[in-house]
Design a protein around this motif. Structure first.
Motif, PDB file in Angstrom:
ATOM      1  N   UNK A  54       0.835  -1.207   0.000  1.00 44.84           N
ATOM      2  CA  UNK A  54       0.000   0.000   0.000  1.00 44.84           C
ATOM      3  C   UNK A  54       0.868   1.255   0.000  1.00 44.84           C
ATOM      4  N   UNK A  55       1.940   1.261   0.775  1.00 45.55           N
ATOM      5  CA  UNK A  55       2.826   2.427   0.801  1.00 45.55           C
ATOM      6  C   UNK A  55       3.482   2.646  -0.560  1.00 45.55           C
ATOM      7  N   UNK A  56       3.918   1.546  -1.190  1.00 44.94           N
ATOM      8  CA  UNK A  56       4.544   1.670  -2.508  1.00 44.94           C
ATOM      9  C   UNK A  56       3.560   2.215  -3.540  1.00 44.94           C
ATOM     10  N   UNK A  57       2.330   1.716  -3.530  1.00 48.04           N
ATOM     11  CA  UNK A  57       1.348   2.178  -4.501  1.00 48.04           C
ATOM     12  C   UNK A  57       0.996   3.646  -4.272  1.00 48.04           C
ATOM     13  N   UNK A  58       0.921   4.067  -3.013  1.00 42.24           N
ATOM     14  CA  UNK A  58       0.618   5.472  -2.726  1.00 42.24           C
ATOM     15  C   UNK A  58       1.751   6.367  -3.230  1.00 42.24           C
ATOM     16  N   UNK A  59       3.006   5.998  -2.916  1.00 45.47           N
ATOM     17  CA  UNK A  59       4.147   6.808  -3.347  1.00 45.47           C
ATOM     18  C   UNK A  59       4.225   6.859  -4.873  1.00 45.47           C
ATOM     19  N   UNK A  60       4.084   5.713  -5.527  1.00 47.20           N
ATOM     20  CA  UNK A  60       4.189   5.668  -6.989  1.00 47.20           C
ATOM     21  C   UNK A  60       3.040   6.415  -7.651  1.00 47.20           C
ATOM     22  N   UNK A  61       1.848   6.328  -7.085  1.00 49.28           N
ATOM     23  CA  UNK A  61       0.698   7.022  -7.677  1.00 49.28           C
ATOM     24  C   UNK A  61       0.844   8.528  -7.546  1.00 49.28           C
ATOM     25  N   UNK A  62       1.295   9.002  -6.388  1.00 46.43           N
ATOM     26  CA  UNK A  62       1.470  10.445  -6.196  1.00 46.43           C
ATOM     27  C   UNK A  62       2.526  10.992  -7.148  1.00 46.43           C
ATOM     28  N   UNK A  63       3.685  10.334  -7.207  1.00 44.53           N
ATOM     29  CA  UNK A  63       4.727  10.794  -8.118  1.00 44.53           C
ATOM     30  C   UNK A  63       4.299  10.635  -9.577  1.00 44.53           C
ATOM     31  N   UNK A  64       3.574   9.551  -9.881  1.00 53.09           N
ATOM     32  CA  UNK A  64       3.124   9.343 -11.253  1.00 53.09           C
ATOM     33  C   UNK A  64       2.163  10.414 -11.719  1.00 53.09           C
TER      34      UNK A  64
END
Length: 397
Positions: A204-214
């Motif tokens: 979940x943390x990885x998806x949140x970080x990647x989605x925000x930067x993406x």
């Protein structure tokens, strides 16, 4: 219990040599990898559905905490997941259709550029026949035909999408009892429950970080490409968003199509301008800043993330490249986190293991108790009133 007691063998039975144990482990890994490769068509969509549900499940928990009925929370979760996938699929279909109509317009310009390259190589002494064979193999009309055939396979994609939607429906219903099941597992196997909890938290943390930067990079790329006059800026912004989930090299994959269109539409200057924009936005964010946040969030170094990308892309395909980090987290949870004797593997992963969830809760409770004690000690003591009892003064002799 000491390590010697854990590996104690019955009398009369010699332990296996360490080299043989390593060979057996490698053989098991090869057999498992072959099975994953053979079932990649099933494992990829199933794991994608699992990651999507894990990422969106906090919405359901938030609704339940605020008194929403369970059936309405589950329905909201399902609708949110379906809306995300349907929107992404629709944008991809429209983008591919528009790209198929735009590419043939640059065929003449591509032929001119190839003619210039042919003359330049001929001046350098390269064989003319070899140059002609390479130049004739580059044909944009073939690319347009390829895109048309890609649109013709939408029926097969839709069948896979129906399977994915059905799987997401069942997984969304299962999220309501996931917490209770983890409690049952924790009662008998606490390490397994902690490992699964860490996998969910890390994913979940990885998806949140990647989605925000993406999203940030996609918006910046779309605006910059529109200002530069590159065709289909929204399409390339979407490509930047998708490739942001590919560790380290997503920037390279995302810059190739708009750079080629810039070369065909405005020459080398426009192509270099596009590359400069992507270096400023995508490379800095995806390759320098984001890996630090991802490493701190999931407990993997940048080197391990890059090696995981190569491994899962080779094993599962394009979907494996996008899901490389969550797949690595699952393998880490099942092979390293559940085994107390495998803590040495954390040193190879490059980032210090975060404490288990139970330890974090205990530390938080201890800090809260310390703050309460310090607050109580700092409060002034109430002064004694006039009616308070006082010790009698000693009588005079």
């Amino acid at each position: 219990m000491t390590e010697a007691e854990l590996v104690h063998e019955p009398p009369g039975r010699a332990p296996l040599p360490r080299g043989l144990v390593i060979l057996l482990g490698l053989s098991a890994a090869v057999i498992t990898g072959a099975g994953i490769w053979a079932a990649a068509w099933l494992i990829g969509p199933v794991f994608l559905a699992l990651v999507i549900v894990i990422s969106v499940s906090p919405l359901q928990s938030w609704l339940l905490r605020h008194g929403t009925p369970r059936w309405l929370a589950v329905a909201t979760l399902i609708l949110a997941v379906y809306a995300i996938l349907a929107s992404l699929f629709l944008v991809i279909i429209v983008s591919v259709a528009r790209l198929a109509s735009v590419v043939p317009e640059y065929a003449e310009r591509a032929d001119e550029l190839l003619g210039g390259v042919r003359d330049f190589l001929a001046q350098l002494g390269v064989d003319a026949e070899q140059v002609d064979s390479v130049a004739n193999s580059v044909d944009l009309t073939k690319l347009a035909d390829l895109l048309g055939s890609l649109l013709g396979t939408v029926g097969g994609i839709l069948s896979n999408l129906v399977f994915l939607f059905s799987l997401l429906l069942f997984l969304s219903f299962e999220t309501t009892s996931a917490t209770a099941r983890l409690r049952v597992i924790a009662a008998d196997r606490p390490r397994i429950a902690d490992a699964l909890g860490e996998f969910v938290h890390g994913t979940r943390s990885y998806m949140v970080v990647s989605t925000v930067f993406g999203l940030m990079v996609a918006v910046l790329d779309t605006i910059a490409l529109a200002l530069l006059g590159i065709p289909l800026p929204v399409t390339w912004g979407l490509l930047s968003f998708i490739t942001n989930y590919i560790p380290n090299v997503g920037f390279i994959i995302g810059v190739i199509p708009p750079a080629l269109l810039g070369l065909l539409g405005g020459g080398p200057g426009l192509m270099l301008a596009v590359i400069a924009v992507y270096i400023v936005f995508n490379f800095v964010c995806q390759s320098l800043i984001q890996p630090r946040f991802v490493g701190n969030a999931v407990g993997l170094s940048s080197t391990i993330a890059f090696l995981a990308l190569l491994f899962w892309a080779w094993l599962i395909g394009a979907l494996g490249a996008i899901l490389a980090i969550p797949l690595t987290l699952l393998a880490k949870a099942l092979l390293v986190d559940v085994d107390p004797g495998a803590r040495w593997a954390d040193a190879l992963l490059g980032v210090q293991r975060p404490p288990p969830r139970a330890e974090r809760k205990a530390e938080k409770a201890e800090r809260k108790a310390e703050r309460a004690a310090a607050k109580a000690k700092a409060e002034p003591k109430p002064e004694a009133g006039p009616d308070s009892t006082q010790e009698p003064e000693p009588a005079e002799a």
